[in-house]
Design a protein around this motif. Structure first.
Motif, mmCIF file in Angstrom:
data_model
loop_
_atom_site.group_PDB
_atom_site.id
_atom_site.type_symbol
_atom_site.label_atom_id
_atom_site.label_comp_id
_atom_site.label_asym_id
_atom_site.label_seq_id
_atom_site.Cartn_x
_atom_site.Cartn_y
_atom_site.Cartn_z
ATOM 1 N N PHE A 180 0.828 -1.207 0.000
ATOM 2 C CA PHE A 180 0.000 0.000 0.000
ATOM 3 C C PHE A 180 0.864 1.259 0.000
ATOM 4 O O PHE A 180 0.622 2.204 -0.754
ATOM 5 C CB PHE A 180 -0.932 -0.004 1.212
ATOM 6 N N LEU A 181 1.906 1.277 0.838
ATOM 7 C CA LEU A 181 2.774 2.456 0.919
ATOM 8 C C LEU A 181 3.558 2.657 -0.376
ATOM 9 O O LEU A 181 3.773 3.798 -0.806
ATOM 10 C CB LEU A 181 3.730 2.314 2.100
ATOM 11 N N ALA A 182 3.977 1.559 -0.997
ATOM 12 C CA ALA A 182 4.713 1.676 -2.267
ATOM 13 C C ALA A 182 3.828 2.274 -3.356
ATOM 14 O O ALA A 182 4.232 3.182 -4.092
ATOM 15 C CB ALA A 182 5.243 0.306 -2.684
ATOM 16 N N ASN A 183 2.595 1.769 -3.465
ATOM 17 C CA ASN A 183 1.668 2.298 -4.473
ATOM 18 C C ASN A 183 1.232 3.723 -4.143
ATOM 19 O O ASN A 183 1.030 4.541 -5.050
ATOM 20 C CB ASN A 183 0.453 1.384 -4.583
ATOM 21 N N LEU A 184 1.091 4.016 -2.866
ATOM 22 C CA LEU A 184 0.722 5.369 -2.459
ATOM 23 C C LEU A 184 1.814 6.367 -2.831
ATOM 24 O O LEU A 184 1.526 7.492 -3.255
ATOM 25 C CB LEU A 184 0.459 5.403 -0.955
ATOM 26 N N ALA A 185 3.075 5.952 -2.685
ATOM 27 C CA ALA A 185 4.185 6.837 -3.030
ATOM 28 C C ALA A 185 4.182 7.163 -4.521
ATOM 29 O O ALA A 185 4.417 8.315 -4.915
ATOM 30 C CB ALA A 185 5.510 6.194 -2.627
#
Length: 252
Positions: A180-185
């Motif tokens: 989730f954090l990777a895609n959010l970035a």
């Protein structure tokens, strides 16, 4: 050696075997160590059986008869320093002999030894994530984000371990959070490649040592343990991949 002494000696031998299992030793080493300690203590016969989560040992001697003890091992980590210390202790018991008090003090000392500090591990997680991200084609922005997510995953893992939740559930939560954090970035335009960022973070979770140990166990003749570890490794890898994919679907 009377029966009470035999039971106590077997108890300490099982303590050492349990610590070996908890710190990542292969079952062949655990069985051989416990057997050698028992024979060195005066047992005429020692039969030890171990798998990843359970260990049992029976010893026999004319003076004390037969004694049997079992142990259930729940949590395992990979601590090679403690394995080395336990190996040295077992050799000292077999070669020089030690009193019950000396064995107990040495076991307590090994248990209390601290490994790397938390903040050193945080730095390691950042370096591992960032390095693998670059290795698989990520750019500088991806590397920085992957390293930051690695730090956050370390905090999350530490928190999840305190909850005593199942390790498969822990891996699922961490993989979902990392994906989730990777895609959010990438969605926020602070990074460019979510897949390469995620690869760097996956390397923190992937059960590489467990998978290698499973193959070694099977080649060593410990087929049951090897198959158990192999299936656990495959299941954990599937859960990790599933968690990262769940996070990816949200941004599609």
């Amino acid at each position: 050696m009377n029966r009470q002494e035999a039971e106590q000696y077997l108890y300490y031998a099982m303590n050492i075997g349990e610590l070996l299992l908890e710190n990542g030793a292969e079952v062949g080493r655990v069985e051989d160590t416990v057997r050698r300690i028992c024979l060195a203590g005066g047992a005429e016969r020692a039969d030890v059986f171990s798998i990843t989560s359970n260990m049992s040992a029976s010893i026999y001697g004319k003076e004390f008869g037969s004694c049997t003890q079992t142990r259930r091992v729940v949590n395992t980590v990979n601590d090679f320093h403690k394995l080395e210390e336990l190996n040295c202790l077992s050799r000292k018991i077999c070669e020089d002999g030690m009193t019950f008090g000396e064995i107990e003090r040495e076991i307590e000392r090994i248990q209390k030894e601290q490994g790397y500090s938390f903040w050193w591990l945080v730095l390691d997680y950042a370096l591992i994530s960032g390095s693998f991200c670059v290795f698989f084609g990520g750019n500088a922005r991806d590397m920085v984000i992957s390293a930051l997510i690695g730090v956050l995953l370390k905090f999350l893992m530490t928190f999840m371990q305190k909850t005593a939740a199942n390790h498969l559930f822990n891996a699922l939560i961490c993989s979902v959070a990392g994906g989730f954090l990777a895609n959010l970035a990438v969605f926020a335009s602070v990074a460019d490649h979510a897949d390469r960022i995620s690869i760097g973070n996956i390397m923190l979770l992937i059960p590489g040592i467990a998978f290698t140990n499973s193959l070694r166990d099977m080649f060593s003749g410990d087929t049951i343990t090897g198959l158990i570890r192999f299936m656990e490794s495959i299941l954990l890898a599937v859960i990790i991949a599933f968690g990262f994919n769940i996070a990816g679907f949200y941004f599609r």
